[in-house]
Write an enzyme that holds these catalytic residues in place. Structure first.
Site, PDB file in Angstrom:
ATOM      1  N   ASP A   1      -8.909   0.818 -25.299  1.00 35.17           N
ATOM      2  CA  ASP A   1      -9.609   0.482 -24.336  1.00 35.17           C
ATOM      3  C   ASP A   1      -9.631   2.067 -24.001  1.00 35.17           C
ATOM      4  OD1 ASP A   1     -10.308  -1.837 -23.569  1.00 35.17           O
ATOM      5  OD2 ASP A   1      -8.165  -2.087 -23.372  1.00 35.17           O
TER       6      ASP A   1
ATOM      7  N   PRO B   1       0.609  -1.475  -0.415  1.00 36.25           N
ATOM      8  CA  PRO B   1       0.051  -0.111  -0.402  1.00 36.25           C
ATOM      9  C   PRO B   1       0.333   1.857  -0.225  1.00 36.25           C
ATOM     10  CG  PRO B   1      -0.951  -1.514   1.644  1.00 36.25           C
ATOM     11  CD  PRO B   1       0.560  -1.975   1.048  1.00 36.25           C
TER      12      PRO B   1
ATOM     13  N   GLU C   1       1.592  -8.115   7.838  1.00 36.02           N
ATOM     14  CA  GLU C   1       1.966  -6.898   8.415  1.00 36.02           C
ATOM     15  C   GLU C   1       3.130  -6.025   7.793  1.00 36.02           C
ATOM     16  OE1 GLU C   1      -1.006  -5.924  10.885  1.00 36.02           O
ATOM     17  OE2 GLU C   1      -0.497  -7.894  10.985  1.00 36.02           O
TER      18      GLU C   1
ATOM     19  N   ARG D   1      -2.645  -8.726 -20.241  1.00 38.12           N
ATOM     20  CA  ARG D   1      -3.797  -8.076 -21.624  1.00 38.12           C
ATOM     21  C   ARG D   1      -2.991  -7.413 -22.348  1.00 38.12           C
ATOM     22  NH1 ARG D   1      -6.468  -4.261 -21.225  1.00 38.12           N
ATOM     23  NH2 ARG D   1      -8.186  -5.095 -22.724  1.00 38.12           N
TER      24      ARG D   1
HETATM   25  N1  4HQ Z   1      -1.094  -5.429   0.827  1.00 37.31           N
HETATM   26  N2  4HQ Z   1      -1.477  -2.949  -3.469  1.00 37.31           N
HETATM   27  C1  4HQ Z   1      -0.597  -5.966   2.878  1.00 37.31           C
HETATM   28  C2  4HQ Z   1      -1.687  -4.491   0.453  1.00 37.31           C
HETATM   29  C3  4HQ Z   1      -2.077  -3.775  -1.236  1.00 37.31           C
HETATM   30  C4  4HQ Z   1      -2.370  -3.454  -2.010  1.00 37.31           C
HETATM   31  C5  4HQ Z   1      -0.232  -5.911   0.236  1.00 37.31           C
HETATM   32  C6  4HQ Z   1      -1.758  -5.546   1.831  1.00 37.31           C
HETATM   33  C7  4HQ Z   1       1.335  -6.249   1.325  1.00 37.31           C
HETATM   34  C8  4HQ Z   1       1.676  -6.558   3.472  1.00 37.31           C
HETATM   35  N3  4HQ Z   1      -0.554  -4.146  -1.740  1.00 37.31           N
HETATM   36  N4  4HQ Z   1       0.704  -6.784   2.266  1.00 37.31           N
HETATM   37  N5  4HQ Z   1      -3.281  -2.051  -1.517  1.00 37.31           N
HETATM   38  O1  4HQ Z   1      -2.856  -3.993   0.560  1.00 37.31           O
HETATM   39  O2  4HQ Z   1      -1.104  -3.503  -3.347  1.00 37.31           O
END
Ligand code: 4HQ
Length: 249
Positions: free
Chosen positions: A169, A89, A116, A154
């Protein structure tokens, strides 16, 4: 294109990739995907991939050794990747432009996070980039990895049957899609815009472009800066904006 995915849920990732258009691309050799179980890169009896965070606190952190070992095994077996992507994230937002960039690379590795988080040394010394699929928290990086591979695959030649449809697209054009209708021409008293039944191809094109721009102004004005292609578009846009001003009065 070669893709290597490192995960603690190889069955989940493998099953998703075996299905549909991506499954066909892999079976046809247009896309070479290998899914790797992170636990296969451990050396202890219990195949442990996570540990408690230094400094305390809740949750578990993915250990560095199995991730480094897994990527080193991939390098030895499959060659040096052009990118090692960590799904997180905290990453840069994954967009259609990012999908196009990745589709031009010959080989990428995707590391799926879990728990985590991931030991910071993986981010700094193993991953070459971090990508986020959006501002929400998932339980793991498997779905983001699948989203990235789907959107990239794709764009590869021959993966989607109709090359023209990929070029047209919505996000490739920078505007949203126009409304689509199919038979029947009347459904529960609801009709279809007559122009679509008229057979006038130039008028149909212009109607579609206008409706696509109308939707984009209403729902995603942030996209419009890239979505105006030519003077026709500029004129349509002007028309729509004037109509909107009148409507607002
Ligand atoms: N995660 N975009 C927690 C995500 C995420 C997202 C991936 C959750 C990694 C440890 N990854 N783990 N949004 O929420 O890519």
């Amino acid at each position: 294109m070669k893709v290597d995915i490192v995960t603690i849920f190889p069955e989940m990732v493998g099953a998703a990739l075996a299905t549909g258009i991506i499954g066909r691309a892999i079976a046809g050799g247009r896309l070479d995907v290998a899914v790797h179980d992170l636990r296969d890169a451990t050396t202890d009896r219990h195949r442990v991939v996570d540990d408690v965070p230094f400094g305390g606190g809740p949750g578990m952190v993915l250990k560095p050794e199995p991730l480094f070992a897994s990527v080193e095994a991939i390098r030895a077996a499959r060659g040096e990747p052009a990118a090692v992507i960590l799904t997180s994230p905290d990453g840069r937002r994954f967009t259609h432009a990012e999908a196009e960039r990745l589709s031009r690379l010959p080989h990428v590795v995707v590391l799926c996070g879990r728990y985590e988080g991931v030991d910071e040394r993986v981010r700094q010394h193993l991953a070459t980039e971090e990508l986020s699929i959006g501002d929400y928290v998932l339980t793991g990086g498997e779905l983001p990895a699948l989203v990235i591979v789907d959107a990239v695959a794709r764009l590869l030649p021959g993966v989607v049957g109709d090359e023209q449809s990929v070029a047209r697209d919505s996000f490739a054009r920078g505007s949203l899609d126009f409304p689509q209708y199919t038979r029947p021409a009347e459904f529960r008293g609801l009709g279809v815009p007559p122009v679509l039944l008229s057979g006038h191809h130039r008028e149909i094109e212009r109607w579609r472009r206008r409706e696509a721009l109308r939707r984009t102004i209403e729902r995603r004005p942030d996209l419009l800066k890239d979505g105006v292609r030519d003077r026709d578009d500029a004129a349509l846009l002007q028309e729509l904006l004037e109509q909107r001003e009148k409507g607002a009065e």
